[in-house]
Design a protein around this motif. Structure first.
Motif, PDB file in Angstrom:
ATOM      1  N   GLU A  63       1.111  -0.573  -0.226  1.00  0.00           N
ATOM      2  CA  GLU A  63       0.283   0.044   0.156  1.00  0.00           C
ATOM      3  C   GLU A  63       1.285   1.141   0.150  1.00  0.00           C
ATOM      4  OE1 GLU A  63      -3.567  -0.065   2.804  1.00  0.00           O
ATOM      5  OE2 GLU A  63      -3.714  -1.878   2.710  1.00  0.00           O
ATOM      6  N   ALA A  64       2.024   0.833  -0.259  1.00  0.00           N
ATOM      7  CA  ALA A  64       3.214   2.388  -0.409  1.00  0.00           C
ATOM      8  C   ALA A  64       2.371   2.999  -1.666  1.00  0.00           C
ATOM      9  CB  ALA A  64       4.783   2.105  -0.928  1.00  0.00           C
ATOM     10  N   ASP A  65       2.845   4.232  -1.658  1.00  0.00           N
ATOM     11  CA  ASP A  65       2.342   5.277  -2.565  1.00  0.00           C
ATOM     12  C   ASP A  65       2.615   4.383  -3.849  1.00  0.00           C
ATOM     13  OD1 ASP A  65       5.397   6.586  -3.845  1.00  0.00           O
ATOM     14  OD2 ASP A  65       5.849   6.400  -1.417  1.00  0.00           O
ATOM     15  N   PHE A  66       2.658   5.200  -5.285  1.00  0.00           N
ATOM     16  CA  PHE A  66       2.879   4.519  -6.391  1.00  0.00           C
ATOM     17  C   PHE A  66       4.342   4.765  -7.257  1.00  0.00           C
ATOM     18  CE2 PHE A  66       2.918   4.843 -11.253  1.00  0.00           C
ATOM     19  CZ  PHE A  66       1.471   3.392 -11.381  1.00  0.00           C
ATOM     20  N   PHE A 144      -8.155   8.538  -8.851  1.00  0.00           N
ATOM     21  CA  PHE A 144      -7.457   8.582  -7.557  1.00  0.00           C
ATOM     22  C   PHE A 144      -6.636   8.238  -7.150  1.00  0.00           C
ATOM     23  CE2 PHE A 144      -6.667   4.281  -4.944  1.00  0.00           C
ATOM     24  CZ  PHE A 144      -7.475   5.176  -2.969  1.00  0.00           C
ATOM     25  N   LYS A 145      -5.520   9.523  -7.275  1.00  0.00           N
ATOM     26  CA  LYS A 145      -4.001   9.229  -7.153  1.00  0.00           C
ATOM     27  C   LYS A 145      -2.806   8.450  -7.189  1.00  0.00           C
ATOM     28  CE  LYS A 145      -4.337  14.764  -7.913  1.00  0.00           C
ATOM     29  NZ  LYS A 145      -3.397  15.704  -7.204  1.00  0.00           N
ATOM     30  N   HIS A 146      -3.202   8.005  -5.908  1.00  0.00           N
ATOM     31  CA  HIS A 146      -2.457   6.226  -4.685  1.00  0.00           C
ATOM     32  C   HIS A 146      -1.831   5.317  -5.829  1.00  0.00           C
ATOM     33  CE1 HIS A 146      -1.857   2.711  -3.085  1.00  0.00           C
ATOM     34  NE2 HIS A 146      -0.845   3.163  -2.482  1.00  0.00           N
ATOM     35  N   SER A 147      -3.442   5.274  -6.924  1.00  0.00           N
ATOM     36  CA  SER A 147      -3.193   3.804  -7.742  1.00  0.00           C
ATOM     37  C   SER A 147      -3.269   4.428  -9.497  1.00  0.00           C
ATOM     38  CB  SER A 147      -4.411   2.694  -7.975  1.00  0.00           C
ATOM     39  OG  SER A 147      -4.063   2.452  -6.853  1.00  0.00           O
ATOM     40  N   ILE A 148      -3.695   5.604  -9.171  1.00  0.00           N
ATOM     41  CA  ILE A 148      -3.447   6.415 -10.811  1.00  0.00           C
ATOM     42  C   ILE A 148      -4.899   5.886 -11.788  1.00  0.00           C
ATOM     43  CG2 ILE A 148      -2.248   7.895 -13.196  1.00  0.00           C
ATOM     44  CD1 ILE A 148       0.597   7.427 -10.625  1.00  0.00           C
ATOM     45  N   GLY A 183      -6.922  -0.709  -0.305  1.00  0.00           N
ATOM     46  CA  GLY A 183      -7.258   0.071   1.346  1.00  0.00           C
ATOM     47  C   GLY A 183      -8.002   0.743   0.512  1.00  0.00           C
ATOM     48  N   ASP A 184      -9.041   1.234  -0.045  1.00  0.00           N
ATOM     49  CA  ASP A 184      -9.563   2.041  -0.023  1.00  0.00           C
ATOM     50  C   ASP A 184     -10.930   1.885  -0.369  1.00  0.00           C
ATOM     51  OD1 ASP A 184      -9.894   5.332  -0.975  1.00  0.00           O
ATOM     52  OD2 ASP A 184     -10.892   4.898  -2.319  1.00  0.00           O
ATOM     53  N   ALA A 188     -11.805   0.143  -4.278  1.00  0.00           N
ATOM     54  CA  ALA A 188     -12.808  -1.164  -3.815  1.00  0.00           C
ATOM     55  C   ALA A 188     -14.053  -1.909  -4.811  1.00  0.00           C
ATOM     56  CB  ALA A 188     -12.719  -1.995  -2.829  1.00  0.00           C
ATOM     57  N   SER A 189     -14.510  -0.496  -5.034  1.00  0.00           N
ATOM     58  CA  SER A 189     -16.194  -0.691  -5.662  1.00  0.00           C
ATOM     59  C   SER A 189     -16.192  -1.086  -7.580  1.00  0.00           C
ATOM     60  CB  SER A 189     -17.222   0.618  -5.041  1.00  0.00           C
ATOM     61  OG  SER A 189     -18.293   0.288  -5.523  1.00  0.00           O
ATOM     62  N   ILE A 190     -15.698   0.125  -7.893  1.00  0.00           N
ATOM     63  CA  ILE A 190     -14.676  -0.090  -9.086  1.00  0.00           C
ATOM     64  C   ILE A 190     -14.622  -0.736  -9.526  1.00  0.00           C
ATOM     65  CG2 ILE A 190     -13.375   1.701 -10.477  1.00  0.00           C
ATOM     66  CD1 ILE A 190     -16.156   2.853 -10.052  1.00  0.00           C
ATOM     67  N   LYS A 191     -13.531  -1.848  -8.940  1.00  0.00           N
ATOM     68  CA  LYS A 191     -12.483  -3.088  -8.991  1.00  0.00           C
ATOM     69  C   LYS A 191     -14.065  -3.841  -9.232  1.00  0.00           C
ATOM     70  CE  LYS A 191      -7.914  -1.581  -6.873  1.00  0.00           C
ATOM     71  NZ  LYS A 191      -7.493  -2.251  -8.549  1.00  0.00           N
TER      72      LYS A 191
END
Length: 253
Positions: A63-66, A144-148, A183-184, A188-191
């Motif tokens: 869950e680290a940054d991209f 969503f910037k964490h996963s781009i 982690g979000d 998760a809902s979109i996936k």
């Protein structure tokens, strides 16, 4: 036993067994279950484990940054991406999730393969710009910037109108009990929506994701078609996945 000693032992048990049952652990140590539950709460607040009903699971280290994830396990991700790319058949409609492993997958798609790739990840779209035989369709929305990747109602409305043959889903954790997690909650809902709109769901998981859990479930193990992961010296770690309905593809690197 001191608190720090209990917490250290909890982490060792999670690493060894892949799970901890609070009641059984408290009985083994001869202390109250409330004490163990307090330890679990404090360790979870530090991001060192994931609490579940009745106990805990190992926390995901993914869950680290991209930028940090891009520099991690690049050789393994390249091998996993190659194995995953081989699952794509000519003419298919493919939904590629975001994430560093899926970027490697995009790079490994054969140059002569004709297919349509749908993605809500600008990073994936850019990787496929030079591919001569791949048509790319982008899903819009809030970034969503964490996963781009894009998320939100705009993304969901577009995804609901799509039917994909195969979905390569990014996760931060894969555990037999919790299935695929991230982690979000909104991501998760979109996936989960993409998985429902796809004929097959494939998860690529590097070794730090396997046996770990994040706070939000995407789908249970029963809704995953294929798991692409690294070969293990310890076959026990993969046994729960192989005994389910999931097809496990192992790679060397």
């Amino acid at each position: 036993m001191l608190t720090v000693e209990r917490k250290s032992l909890i982490q060792k048990v999670l690493q060894r067994d892949g799970r901890l049952v609070a009641k059984a652990f408290s009985q083994e140590l001869g202390i109250s279950e409330d004490t163990i539950r307090r330890d679990l709460r404090e360790l979870a607040a530090e991001g060192l484990l994931q609490r579940v009903h009745g106990g805990a699971l190992p926390a995901s280290a993914a869950e680290a940054d991209f930028a940090s994830r891009q520099a991690t396990a690049t050789s393994a991700k390249s091998s996993l991406g190659l194995a995953a790319a081989r699952l794509i058949a000519s003419g298919q409609i493919v939904f590629l999730d975001g994430g560093t492993s899926n970027i490697q997958l995009a790079r490994q798609i054969p140059r002569d393969l004709r297919a349509t790739v749908i993605t809500h990840s600008p990073s994936i779209a850019v990787e496929l710009v030079e591919h001569p035989s791949i048509d790319v369709e982008m899903i819009g929305g809030r970034l969503f910037k964490h996963s781009i990747v894009t998320v939100g109602s705009t993304s969901a409305e577009a995804i609901a109108r799509i039917r994909a043959d195969i979905f390569f889903m990014g996760v931060t954790g894969m555990h037999p009990e919790t299935g695929a997690t991230t982690g979000d909650a909104e991501e998760a809902s979109i996936k989960r929506l993409i998985a429902r709109q796809s004929g097959e769901t494939v998860v690529i998981a590097t070794k730090e994701k396997l046996g770990a859990a994040s706070p939000y479930q995407i789908v249970p193990l029963s809704e995953i078609t294929t798991l692409v992961t690294e070969r293990r010296d310890d076959a026990e770690q993969l046994r729960p996945f192989k005994s389910s309905t999931v097809t496990v593809v192992e790679t060397d690197h």
